[in-house]
Every structure is written in structure tokens, then in C-alpha cells.
Design a protein around this motif. Sequence first.
Motif, PDB file in Angstrom:
ATOM      1  N   LEU A   1       0.832  -1.204   0.000  1.00  0.00           N
ATOM      2  CA  LEU A   1       0.000   0.000   0.000  1.00  0.00           C
ATOM      3  C   LEU A   1       0.868   1.256   0.000  1.00  0.00           C
ATOM      4  O   LEU A   1       0.575   2.231  -0.717  1.00  0.00           O
ATOM      5  CB  LEU A   1      -0.916   0.004   1.235  1.00  0.00           C
ATOM      6  N   LYS A   2       1.925   1.232   0.796  1.00  0.00           N
ATOM      7  CA  LYS A   2       2.804   2.390   0.871  1.00  0.00           C
ATOM      8  C   LYS A   2       3.502   2.635  -0.458  1.00  0.00           C
ATOM      9  O   LYS A   2       3.713   3.793  -0.871  1.00  0.00           O
ATOM     10  CB  LYS A   2       3.828   2.171   1.987  1.00  0.00           C
ATOM     11  N   ALA A   3       3.831   1.537  -1.147  1.00  0.00           N
ATOM     12  CA  ALA A   3       4.492   1.657  -2.451  1.00  0.00           C
ATOM     13  C   ALA A   3       3.502   1.954  -3.578  1.00  0.00           C
ATOM     14  O   ALA A   3       3.910   2.094  -4.731  1.00  0.00           O
ATOM     15  CB  ALA A   3       5.253   0.369  -2.753  1.00  0.00           C
ATOM     16  N   ASN A   4       2.222   2.027  -3.243  1.00  0.00           N
ATOM     17  CA  ASN A   4       1.182   2.319  -4.246  1.00  0.00           C
ATOM     18  C   ASN A   4       1.200   1.280  -5.361  1.00  0.00           C
ATOM     19  O   ASN A   4       1.139   1.614  -6.561  1.00  0.00           O
ATOM     20  CB  ASN A   4       1.377   3.724  -4.817  1.00  0.00           C
ATOM     21  N   ASP A   5       1.288  -0.001  -4.977  1.00  0.00           N
ATOM     22  CA  ASP A   5       1.361  -1.113  -5.925  1.00  0.00           C
ATOM     23  C   ASP A   5       0.130  -1.103  -6.837  1.00  0.00           C
ATOM     24  O   ASP A   5      -1.003  -1.233  -6.362  1.00  0.00           O
ATOM     25  CB  ASP A   5       1.422  -2.430  -5.144  1.00  0.00           C
ATOM     26  N   PRO A   6       0.297  -0.955  -8.156  1.00  0.00           N
ATOM     27  CA  PRO A   6      -0.850  -0.885  -9.076  1.00  0.00           C
ATOM     28  C   PRO A   6      -1.635  -2.186  -9.172  1.00  0.00           C
ATOM     29  O   PRO A   6      -2.775  -2.191  -9.650  1.00  0.00           O
ATOM     30  CB  PRO A   6      -0.209  -0.515 -10.419  1.00  0.00           C
ATOM     31  N   ASP A   7      -1.031  -3.299  -8.750  1.00  0.00           N
ATOM     32  CA  ASP A   7      -1.723  -4.597  -8.807  1.00  0.00           C
ATOM     33  C   ASP A   7      -2.565  -4.870  -7.562  1.00  0.00           C
ATOM     34  O   ASP A   7      -3.311  -5.854  -7.521  1.00  0.00           O
ATOM     35  CB  ASP A   7      -0.696  -5.727  -8.963  1.00  0.00           C
ATOM     36  N   LEU A   8      -2.443  -4.024  -6.564  1.00  0.00           N
ATOM     37  CA  LEU A   8      -3.193  -4.242  -5.318  1.00  0.00           C
ATOM     38  C   LEU A   8      -4.517  -3.471  -5.371  1.00  0.00           C
ATOM     39  O   LEU A   8      -4.624  -2.345  -4.893  1.00  0.00           O
ATOM     40  CB  LEU A   8      -2.370  -3.789  -4.111  1.00  0.00           C
ATOM     41  N   LYS A   9      -5.522  -4.107  -5.977  1.00  0.00           N
ATOM     42  CA  LYS A   9      -6.853  -3.514  -6.074  1.00  0.00           C
ATOM     43  C   LYS A   9      -7.784  -4.039  -4.983  1.00  0.00           C
ATOM     44  O   LYS A   9      -8.702  -3.340  -4.546  1.00  0.00           O
ATOM     45  CB  LYS A   9      -7.478  -3.829  -7.440  1.00  0.00           C
ATOM     46  N   LYS A  10      -7.527  -5.259  -4.542  1.00  0.00           N
ATOM     47  CA  LYS A  10      -8.392  -5.906  -3.567  1.00  0.00           C
ATOM     48  C   LYS A  10      -7.540  -6.453  -2.433  1.00  0.00           C
ATOM     49  O   LYS A  10      -6.599  -7.207  -2.663  1.00  0.00           O
ATOM     50  CB  LYS A  10      -9.177  -7.032  -4.234  1.00  0.00           C
ATOM     51  N   LEU A  11      -7.862  -6.061  -1.199  1.00  0.00           N
ATOM     52  CA  LEU A  11      -7.070  -6.456  -0.038  1.00  0.00           C
ATOM     53  C   LEU A  11      -7.952  -7.112   1.012  1.00  0.00           C
ATOM     54  O   LEU A  11      -8.890  -6.502   1.525  1.00  0.00           O
ATOM     55  CB  LEU A  11      -6.375  -5.228   0.563  1.00  0.00           C
ATOM     56  N   ASN A  12      -7.629  -8.362   1.354  1.00  0.00           N
ATOM     57  CA  ASN A  12      -8.393  -9.124   2.333  1.00  0.00           C
ATOM     58  C   ASN A  12      -7.549  -9.323   3.593  1.00  0.00           C
ATOM     59  O   ASN A  12      -6.585 -10.095   3.601  1.00  0.00           O
ATOM     60  CB  ASN A  12      -8.805 -10.481   1.755  1.00  0.00           C
ATOM     61  N   LEU A  13      -7.918  -8.611   4.653  1.00  0.00           N
ATOM     62  CA  LEU A  13      -7.241  -8.724   5.947  1.00  0.00           C
ATOM     63  C   LEU A  13      -8.202  -9.254   7.010  1.00  0.00           C
ATOM     64  O   LEU A  13      -8.102  -8.908   8.188  1.00  0.00           O
ATOM     65  CB  LEU A  13      -6.689  -7.365   6.370  1.00  0.00           C
ATOM     66  N   GLN A  14      -9.095 -10.108   6.608  1.00  0.00           N
ATOM     67  CA  GLN A  14     -10.119 -10.640   7.510  1.00  0.00           C
ATOM     68  C   GLN A  14      -9.536 -11.627   8.497  1.00  0.00           C
ATOM     69  O   GLN A  14      -8.671 -12.430   8.157  1.00  0.00           O
ATOM     70  CB  GLN A  14     -11.222 -11.316   6.678  1.00  0.00           C
ATOM     71  N   ASP A  15     -10.023 -11.543   9.743  1.00  0.00           N
ATOM     72  CA  ASP A  15      -9.724 -12.528  10.781  1.00  0.00           C
ATOM     73  C   ASP A  15      -8.213 -12.677  11.042  1.00  0.00           C
ATOM     74  O   ASP A  15      -7.684 -13.780  11.077  1.00  0.00           O
ATOM     75  CB  ASP A  15     -10.333 -13.885  10.384  1.00  0.00           C
ATOM     76  N   LEU A  16      -7.536 -11.539  11.225  1.00  0.00           N
ATOM     77  CA  LEU A  16      -6.103 -11.555  11.537  1.00  0.00           C
ATOM     78  C   LEU A  16      -5.812 -11.023  12.938  1.00  0.00           C
ATOM     79  O   LEU A  16      -4.653 -10.779  13.284  1.00  0.00           O
ATOM     80  CB  LEU A  16      -5.337 -10.714  10.509  1.00  0.00           C
ATOM     81  N   LYS A  17      -6.879 -10.782  13.717  1.00  0.00           N
ATOM     82  CA  LYS A  17      -6.758 -10.253  15.078  1.00  0.00           C
ATOM     83  C   LYS A  17      -6.115  -8.863  15.099  1.00  0.00           C
ATOM     84  O   LYS A  17      -5.352  -8.516  16.018  1.00  0.00           O
ATOM     85  CB  LYS A  17      -5.970 -11.218  15.964  1.00  0.00           C
TER      86      LYS A  17
END
Length: 467
Positions: free
Chosen positions: A23-39
Motif C-alpha cells: 500500500l505504501k508503495a502504491n502497488d498498481p496490482d493491489l486492487k483488492k485487499l483481504n485482511l479478515q480474521d487476523l486479530k
Amino acid sequence: MPSKKVDKLKDQPQAFQDAHRRLKANDPDLKKLNLQDLKLNDKSAQALAKVIWKNQQLENLNLAKNKIGDLGAWELSEALKLNKTIKMVDLRNNHFGVNGGAALAEALQKNKTLERIVVDAVCFDGDAGKKALIGALKANSTLWHTNVKSEKVMFLGNQSTVATACRRLAKNDKSLKFLNIMKRSLGNAHVMALAEAMNYNRSLMNLNLWDNKIQDGGLIALAEVLAKNKVPLENLSLRCNQIKDKGVVVLAKSLVSNKRLLSLDLRENSIANPGAKALANALKDHPVLQELFLNQNKIGDDGAEALGIMYGACRLKVLYLGNNEIGDEGAVYISEGMKTNTTVHELFLSNNNIGDIGALAIADSIPLNFALIRLYLTNKKMTKRGETALEEASYSNQFMKCLYVTAGNLAHPDGARNEDDKKTPKRTKSFPKVATNPPQAARAAQNGLPTAASVFRASLSQKKLGS
């Protein structure tokens, strides 16, 4: 410097660290991010917010089933105020409270990109929470989907949602005149949100909330809106819900001041005598209401007495009282109202406990009523004697066109299959205008004999005097 930043994230899950870096690098391939259930916690949300606000690629963010609290919700809301690309956020099953909900609502007022946000109902509990959500929906022109009741998505029509309805109501969308939300198990929370949004609306004319598990709390919220008499609502259907007397009593009070509602459908609820009496008192002199549907409730004879008094003076055109455990005593009260009413064209009394005595009382009143066109009186307790009296009485009334009794529809030989068919018959056939035989009541009068109905009425009067 870089090592210090890594140290701040060292206690976070590796998946989160990798996502943060991209995210910090503004990755153009990162359109969808799933951080579910990681506490993830408030510290995680703070770190995430610092890189989200200026990211120009991310469109879908899932943070469900974590441990983010109100502080984290505030951090994320600040990031959402500035972000220009995120369209969907899932925040279910975190530790947000009303404060977190208020922060998110404030972000929604400024964010013009977000299309969908999913949170838990606790974020918008109470009046303050509801007003915060409605304020956000009113200001936001892009949000089309929000969910404030656990994980259940509520659809309005095929594509839109309850959130869309709230937003359009709150913005006074003049094209929104008909709103149908049927069989969606909304419950009180969603109905209260709709009612709050209706306070800003001056266009809605028809609201159908059939079969939505609405209870007294939801009805009371709607009643408060009706009492203000600002929304031009003409038709309200609350059929097949879980409404009881408490809500109906409040609704009746609101109808006294409401001068716009034309049709009220309360069929298939749990309204008993107190609710029926409250409605009867409110509608006795109501200047505009034309249709009242109370089929399949629990009114009984006591409620029928109040409704009979109302019937005699009201300006209704359609009155449905079927499936209400009304017996002969209640039928006699209603027959008294029939004698003086000049407006009701359609009266539905089928599927009650009315026998021959009640039928005879109604037969006595039919020749005196010049408004009734359709009468539905199919009851299992009625015998051929009651049917014959009704048929003969109908011959002397040139205005009556349709009569339904136990043996079938006298005006429609094939009968109607259901209530909707009865309400709008496909074929009609008028009774003869001149009777071949005088009605039963007239014959009795000629012979100097009292009718069965008059004897029953006299016994009721004595019973009341004795009590």
C-alpha cells in the motif's frame, strides 16, 4: 529510519506487514485487499490509515472479524475522508461502538467515492446513531449499499438497498413516490431508519412494508412521522408483521392529526380489542381515510362493538374485518352501523364466527343501507336460513351488486378463489331490482312478529343494563 518503521509493525501478522508495504508503495496490482480474521487492533488500524489515505490503487478493503475498536474506527474514517479510490469496505465483527459509528458517518459525508460499506448495527444504535447514519446518507451521493443489521443484506427491488431508500428519502428525491420493500425481514432497526429519513421527504405517496417482522417499535416510529402530517403518504401497508395493540394505539393517535392517508392495511397482525377500539375512536370522524384492512387479527366481539359505532359514522369506502373471531354479537353491532352509514361500498366479514342470528341482523339492515355494493359474509356457522334472509334482503336493495355467503357467491356462480379475487371480481352480475318476495324482516313486520335479530339485540341491551 527504515528500521524504525519496520519495528513498529513487527508485532503485526506477516500478511498485514506485506499489505502495508505494498500500500505504501502504491502497488498498481493491489486492487483488492483481504485482511479478515487476523486479530488486528487499533494499532493496526492506525498504521493502515497512514498509508490508505494517499493510496491511489486500492478499491476493495476487507477488515471483517478483527479487534478494531472506536479509536481504530476514527483513524480509518480520517483516511476515508481523503482516499479517492476505495469503493468497498467491510468492517463487520469488530469492536466498534456508537462513537466509532459516528466517526464513520462523518467520513461518509465527505467521501464521494465509496459505494458500499458494511458494519454492525451496534454502530448506529439509538437516536444519535440513527441521525448520524441518515445525515451521512443524505450528504453522500455515491453510497448505494450499507448494512446495519449483522450480516444480512437488505435489497430494495432487484439492485438497490434499504440504504438507497434512506438516502433518496433524506435527500427528498421527488421521483421516489412508490417504495415497496416486501418479505425482507427488516425488523424494527431498518424501519426506524426509514422513518427517520421520511422526516426529510415531501414526495413519498405509497409505502409497502408487507411481511418484514416489524413490531410495535417500528410502527411507533412510522406513527410519529404520520403525526407530523408533512409526508404526503396516501397508502401504507404493514400487512403480515408482528404488530400488537401497543403500536396500534400510538398509530391511532397519529391518524387524528394526519389528513393525507387514504389507505391503511394492517392485515395478518396481532391486533386485539384495545387496538381495534383505538382505531375506531380515531377513524369515526376521519375526513380522508377511505380504506381500512384488518383481516386476520384478534379483534372479537368487543372490538366489533367499537368498530360498529365507527362504521355508522365513518367516511370509509372499504372495510375489511374477516378472520377476526367476530360472532353474532359483533355482527349485530356492525349491523347497527350499517343502518346509518352512507359511504362504505365494500364490507368484508367472511371467515368469522357469525351464525344465523348475526346474518339475520345484517339482513335487517341491508334494505336501509344505500351505499353497500359488495358484502362478503362467508361463515361456516351460517345455515341456509341465514343465507336465504341475506339473499331476500339483497333483492330489496337496488344498489347491492355482489353478495358472498356460505353456499357461494350469489352474484358470481363460480365464486372467488381468494381475497384478492374477491376484492376485484372479474365478472359481475346484478341482483334483480324488484324483489319477487319481500325480505324476511318485512314479512315478520307484516305479521306483527319480531325478527330474530331484534330479539337478540333486546337481550344484549338487558344484559348491559343488568351489568
